[in-house]
Design an enzyme around this catalytic site. Structure first.
Site, PDB file in Angstrom:
ATOM      1  N   HIS A 102       0.267  48.747   7.528  1.00 10.74           N
ATOM      2  CA  HIS A 102       0.017  48.213   8.881  1.00 10.74           C
ATOM      3  C   HIS A 102       1.250  48.293   9.799  1.00 10.74           C
ATOM      4  O   HIS A 102       1.738  47.303  10.335  1.00 10.74           O
ATOM      5  CB  HIS A 102      -0.599  46.819   8.862  1.00 10.74           C
ATOM      6  CG  HIS A 102       0.011  45.808   7.933  1.00 10.74           C
ATOM      7  ND1 HIS A 102       1.288  45.365   8.065  1.00 10.74           N
ATOM      8  CD2 HIS A 102      -0.503  45.150   6.875  1.00 10.74           C
ATOM      9  CE1 HIS A 102       1.532  44.463   7.136  1.00 10.74           C
ATOM     10  NE2 HIS A 102       0.471  44.326   6.396  1.00 10.74           N
ATOM     11  N   HIS A 109      -3.108  34.902  -2.571  1.00 13.46           N
ATOM     12  CA  HIS A 109      -3.041  35.452  -1.206  1.00 13.46           C
ATOM     13  C   HIS A 109      -4.253  36.360  -0.996  1.00 13.46           C
ATOM     14  O   HIS A 109      -4.542  37.220  -1.823  1.00 13.46           O
ATOM     15  CB  HIS A 109      -1.728  36.233  -1.073  1.00 13.46           C
ATOM     16  CG  HIS A 109      -1.480  36.837   0.261  1.00 13.46           C
ATOM     17  ND1 HIS A 109      -2.037  36.375   1.429  1.00 13.46           N
ATOM     18  CD2 HIS A 109      -0.695  37.890   0.638  1.00 13.46           C
ATOM     19  CE1 HIS A 109      -1.623  37.109   2.444  1.00 13.46           C
ATOM     20  NE2 HIS A 109      -0.816  38.037   1.993  1.00 13.46           N
ATOM     21  N   GLU A 131      -4.858  38.636   1.406  1.00  9.72           N
ATOM     22  CA  GLU A 131      -4.748  39.944   2.072  1.00  9.72           C
ATOM     23  C   GLU A 131      -5.260  41.030   1.117  1.00  9.72           C
ATOM     24  O   GLU A 131      -5.048  40.955  -0.103  1.00  9.72           O
ATOM     25  CB  GLU A 131      -3.294  40.213   2.513  1.00  9.72           C
ATOM     26  CG  GLU A 131      -3.241  41.355   3.507  1.00  9.72           C
ATOM     27  CD  GLU A 131      -1.929  41.469   4.289  1.00  9.72           C
ATOM     28  OE1 GLU A 131      -0.989  40.696   4.037  1.00  9.72           O
ATOM     29  OE2 GLU A 131      -1.863  42.358   5.156  1.00  9.72           O
ATOM     30  N   ASP A 176      -4.460  43.854   0.032  1.00 11.93           N
ATOM     31  CA  ASP A 176      -3.647  44.561  -0.979  1.00 11.93           C
ATOM     32  C   ASP A 176      -3.582  43.756  -2.288  1.00 11.93           C
ATOM     33  O   ASP A 176      -3.171  44.295  -3.327  1.00 11.93           O
ATOM     34  CB  ASP A 176      -2.237  44.895  -0.463  1.00 11.93           C
ATOM     35  CG  ASP A 176      -1.522  43.747   0.201  1.00 11.93           C
ATOM     36  OD1 ASP A 176      -2.192  42.854   0.745  1.00 11.93           O
ATOM     37  OD2 ASP A 176      -0.275  43.729   0.177  1.00 11.93           O
ATOM     38  N   HIS A 192       2.822  34.686   4.303  1.00 17.73           N
ATOM     39  CA  HIS A 192       2.785  34.929   5.727  1.00 17.73           C
ATOM     40  C   HIS A 192       1.362  34.868   6.303  1.00 17.73           C
ATOM     41  O   HIS A 192       1.159  35.248   7.476  1.00 17.73           O
ATOM     42  CB  HIS A 192       3.427  36.299   6.046  1.00 17.73           C
ATOM     43  CG  HIS A 192       2.603  37.465   5.520  1.00 17.73           C
ATOM     44  ND1 HIS A 192       2.147  38.464   6.343  1.00 17.73           N
ATOM     45  CD2 HIS A 192       2.121  37.762   4.299  1.00 17.73           C
ATOM     46  CE1 HIS A 192       1.452  39.353   5.653  1.00 17.73           C
ATOM     47  NE2 HIS A 192       1.422  38.940   4.405  1.00 17.73           N
ATOM     48  N   ASP A 230       3.634  37.319  -1.656  1.00 14.83           N
ATOM     49  CA  ASP A 230       4.467  38.259  -0.898  1.00 14.83           C
ATOM     50  C   ASP A 230       5.936  37.819  -0.802  1.00 14.83           C
ATOM     51  O   ASP A 230       6.829  38.657  -0.619  1.00 14.83           O
ATOM     52  CB  ASP A 230       3.928  38.420   0.528  1.00 14.83           C
ATOM     53  CG  ASP A 230       2.732  39.357   0.591  1.00 14.83           C
ATOM     54  OD1 ASP A 230       2.525  40.127  -0.356  1.00 14.83           O
ATOM     55  OD2 ASP A 230       2.014  39.317   1.593  1.00 14.83           O
ATOM     56  N   TYR A 241      11.688  44.180   3.925  1.00 12.98           N
ATOM     57  CA  TYR A 241      10.455  43.401   3.772  1.00 12.98           C
ATOM     58  C   TYR A 241      10.542  42.115   4.593  1.00 12.98           C
ATOM     59  O   TYR A 241       9.612  41.747   5.313  1.00 12.98           O
ATOM     60  CB  TYR A 241      10.223  43.078   2.284  1.00 12.98           C
ATOM     61  CG  TYR A 241       8.823  42.623   2.016  1.00 12.98           C
ATOM     62  CD1 TYR A 241       7.827  43.543   1.708  1.00 12.98           C
ATOM     63  CD2 TYR A 241       8.474  41.284   2.113  1.00 12.98           C
ATOM     64  CE1 TYR A 241       6.520  43.136   1.496  1.00 12.98           C
ATOM     65  CE2 TYR A 241       7.187  40.869   1.902  1.00 12.98           C
ATOM     66  CZ  TYR A 241       6.213  41.799   1.593  1.00 12.98           C
ATOM     67  OH  TYR A 241       4.921  41.386   1.398  1.00 12.98           O
ATOM     68  N   HIS A 278       4.799  42.171  -4.844  1.00 16.03           N
ATOM     69  CA  HIS A 278       5.269  43.543  -4.597  1.00 16.03           C
ATOM     70  C   HIS A 278       6.679  43.688  -5.165  1.00 16.03           C
ATOM     71  O   HIS A 278       7.522  42.801  -4.961  1.00 16.03           O
ATOM     72  CB  HIS A 278       5.388  43.848  -3.097  1.00 16.03           C
ATOM     73  CG  HIS A 278       4.100  43.792  -2.337  1.00 16.03           C
ATOM     74  ND1 HIS A 278       3.108  44.735  -2.480  1.00 16.03           N
ATOM     75  CD2 HIS A 278       3.660  42.918  -1.398  1.00 16.03           C
ATOM     76  CE1 HIS A 278       2.112  44.433  -1.660  1.00 16.03           C
ATOM     77  NE2 HIS A 278       2.419  43.329  -1.005  1.00 16.03           N
TER      78      HIS A 278
HETATM   79 FE1  FEO Z   1       0.342  39.864   2.683  1.00 17.28          FE
HETATM   80 FE2  FEO Z   1       1.083  41.961   0.198  1.00 17.28          FE
HETATM   81  O1  FEO Z   1      -0.032  41.108   1.396  1.00 17.28           O
END
Ligand code: FEO
Length: 405
Positions: free
Chosen positions: A30, A84, A86, A88, A150, A169, A197, A230
Site C-alpha cells: 500500500h 490484527h 489487516e 496480510d 496501527h 506489526d 517500517y 513481519h
Molecule cells: Fe497492519 Fe502487517 O498489517
C-alpha cells in the site's frame, strides 16, 4: 487433513513453532516499497489447547497449512488468535477456520468487528480485552490491546511461561529471509528495515507508542522473545533492549543535524537549485541528504525524514501546478504527520510559478515551520541566482543548529 508438508515449521521454543510464509517477491505494500520482500509470521503453540497465532496473506494459505502439517494435523488446532485484522495476517483466516473448525477464535473487541466486516466466518469470534487471559493447559496467553498501533483492532498476545510477546506489526519489518532470528541478520540491515517500517507504518501513531512504552512495565511482562508478524524474531536480550530503545527514540522524533532536500526537476533548473542549497547546508555545518524523488520512492523519503531536523522541498511548476511526483511524496508525508521539523521551499518556473505556494501549503499542513524565504527562479538559474539558494541552505542550517543547542 490431507496436507503433505512440503514446507516445514521452524522451532522457536520447545512448544512454539513459526508456521508463517516468506514472500520473497513482494515489492509494494500500500504505497511502501519493500525491496527486500517480507514475511507473514504465524505461530503454532503446541499446548493442551493447540493454538494458532495469526494467519498469513491469502495467496500463502498453503504455506501456512503445510508448515502446520509438518508439526500436527491442522484439524487438531483448538484455538486461533487474531492479533490484527489487516489482510496480510487475516486474508486466509476465515478459510483456515472452515478447514480447521477450531473450538474458539479470539480477537480484540475491534478485531472481532473488523474480521466480521472483512470476511464470512462460519463461527463466532470471541472478543478479549486488555488483561484477559486464556489457559492453554500448561501455559497461558495474556492479551493487551494496542489500539491504533496501527489499526483499531491491533493487540499483543503474551505467552506467559515461554515469555513470548506476539507483537503483530509492532517491532516488525519487511525483510524476507530464510533465517528466523534477528541475531542472524546484519545489524545495519535490521536497523534500516526497522526504521523504514516505523517511518512508514507507525510514525503517525508515535504518541500512542510513547504511551504504550510507558505503560508496558505495568503488565509485568518478562519478555524473552519479541515475535512480530513481519521480519525476524528478537530473542537476544541485547536485541530486545535495542529495538525497544529504537522505538523510544523514533517516537520522540528528535531534531538531528541532517536536512532533507527533496525535489523533482524538469529541465534541471530546480536540480541546480537543490545542489546549491545542499552546499549552503553543508557550509552551515548541517549534513544534507538530497533526494530527487523520480530517482527514489516515497517510502525511502519518509525513512530519511525520520533522521532529519529539516525538510526543504523543491518543484518546478507544470501546467500551473506542483510537479505530480512532488505532490505524491508530500501527500504521503503529510499523512504520516512528522513532528518538530523546520523547512523551506524552492523551485524554477516558466511563466506562472504556482508550485511555490503549493509547496508552502504542503509543508504548513505538515506543521513544518518555514524558517527561510522561499526561492522562486524564472527559467534557468545563473550563478548569481544560485547564491539565493546557497543562502537558503545557510539559513535553514543555522536555524537547525540553533534549535539543537
Ligand atoms: Fe497492519 Fe502487517 O498489517
Amino acid at each position: 487433513m490431507n496436507n503433505p508438508h512440503y514446507l516445514k515449521a521452524v522451532k522457536v521454543t520447545e512448544k512454539v513453532y513459526w508456521v508463517g510464509a516468506v514472500d520473497w517477491n513482494v515489492n509494494e505494500f500500500h504505497g511502501y516499497r519493500t525491496e527486500r520482500g517480507s514475511t507473514y509470521n504465524a505461530f503454532l503453540i503446541m499446548d493442551e489447547k493447540i493454538t494458532l497465532i495469526d494467519a498469513v496473506k491469502a495467496p500463502f494459505k498453503d504455506h501456512l497449512l503445510s508448515r502446520i502439517s509438518s508439526v500436527v494435523d491442522p484439524e487438531k488446532i483448538d484455538y486461533i488468535v487474531s492479533n490484527h485484522a489487516e489482510p496480510d495476517h487475516s486474508g486466509c483466516l476465515a478459510e483456515i477456520a472452515r478447514l480447521v473448525k477450531p473450538e474458539k477464535i479470539f480477537a480484540s473487541v475491534a478485531g472481532q468487528k473488523a474480521l466480521m466486516q472483512h470476511y464470512d466466518f462460519d463461527m463466532p469470534i470471541e472478543a478479549v480485552k486488555t488483561g484477559d487471559e486464556i489457559s492453554l493447559g500448561q501455559d497461558t496467553l495474556k492479551f493487551i490491546e494496542t489500539k491504533m498501533l496501527h489499526w483499531p483492532d491491533s493487540m499483543f498476545s503474551y505467552l506467559v511461561n515461554d515469555k513470548i510477546l506476539f507483537s503483530q506489526d509492532a517491532f516488525g519489518m519487511h525483510l524476507a529471509g530464510s533465517s528466523l532470528f534477528a541475531d542472524e541478520y546484519e545489524h545495519d540491515v535490521l536497523h534500516w528495515e526497522a526504521e523504514k517500517y516505523y517511518a512508514n507504518i507507525l510514525l503517525l501513531y508515535s504518541g500512542k507508542i510513547k504511551q504504550l512504552l510507558e505503560k508496558l512495565p505495568e503488565f509485568n511482562l518478562d519478555i524473552r522473545y519479541i515475535a512480530p508478524d513481519h521480519g525476524p524474531i528478537y530473542r537476544d536480550p541485547k536485541d530486545i533492549g535495542m529495538v525497544i530503545d529504537w522505538y523510544r527514540n523514533w517516537a520522540e522524533q528528535p531534531l538531528s543535524n541532517n536536512a532533507l532536500v527533496v525535489y523533482d526537476t524538469m529541465w534541471n533548473s530546480t536540480e541546480k537549485m537543490a545542489m546549491s542549497i545542499a552546499d549552503g547546508l553543508r557550509d552551515a555545518g548541517v549534513e544534507p541528504i538530497v533526494i530527487k524523488i523520480s530517482a527514489r520512492d516515497r517510502s525511502f523519503v519518509a525513512t530519511e525524514l525520520l533522521n532529519c531536523g529539516a525538510i526543504i522541498a523543491g518543484s518546478p511548476t507544470l501546467n500551473n501546478n506542483i510537479f505530480p511526483s512532488m505532490a505524491d511524496v508530500l501527500t504521503y508525508l503529510k499523512g504520516l504527520r512528522p513532528q518538530n521539523r523546520i523547512g523551506a521551499v524552492f523551485g524554477s518556473y516558466g511563466w506562472s510559478g504556482e508550485a511555490i505556494k503549493q509547496l508552502e501549503d504542503y509543508l504548513r499542513d505538515m506543521s513544518v515551520e518555514l524558517v527561510a524565504d522561499s526561492v522562486k527562479q524564472k527559467y534557468v538559474p545563473k550563478s548569481n541566482d544560485l547564491e539565493a539558494c546557497y543562502q537558503l541552505g545557510i539559513k535553514v542550517g543555522q536555524e537547525l543548529l540553533q534549535r539543537l543547542k
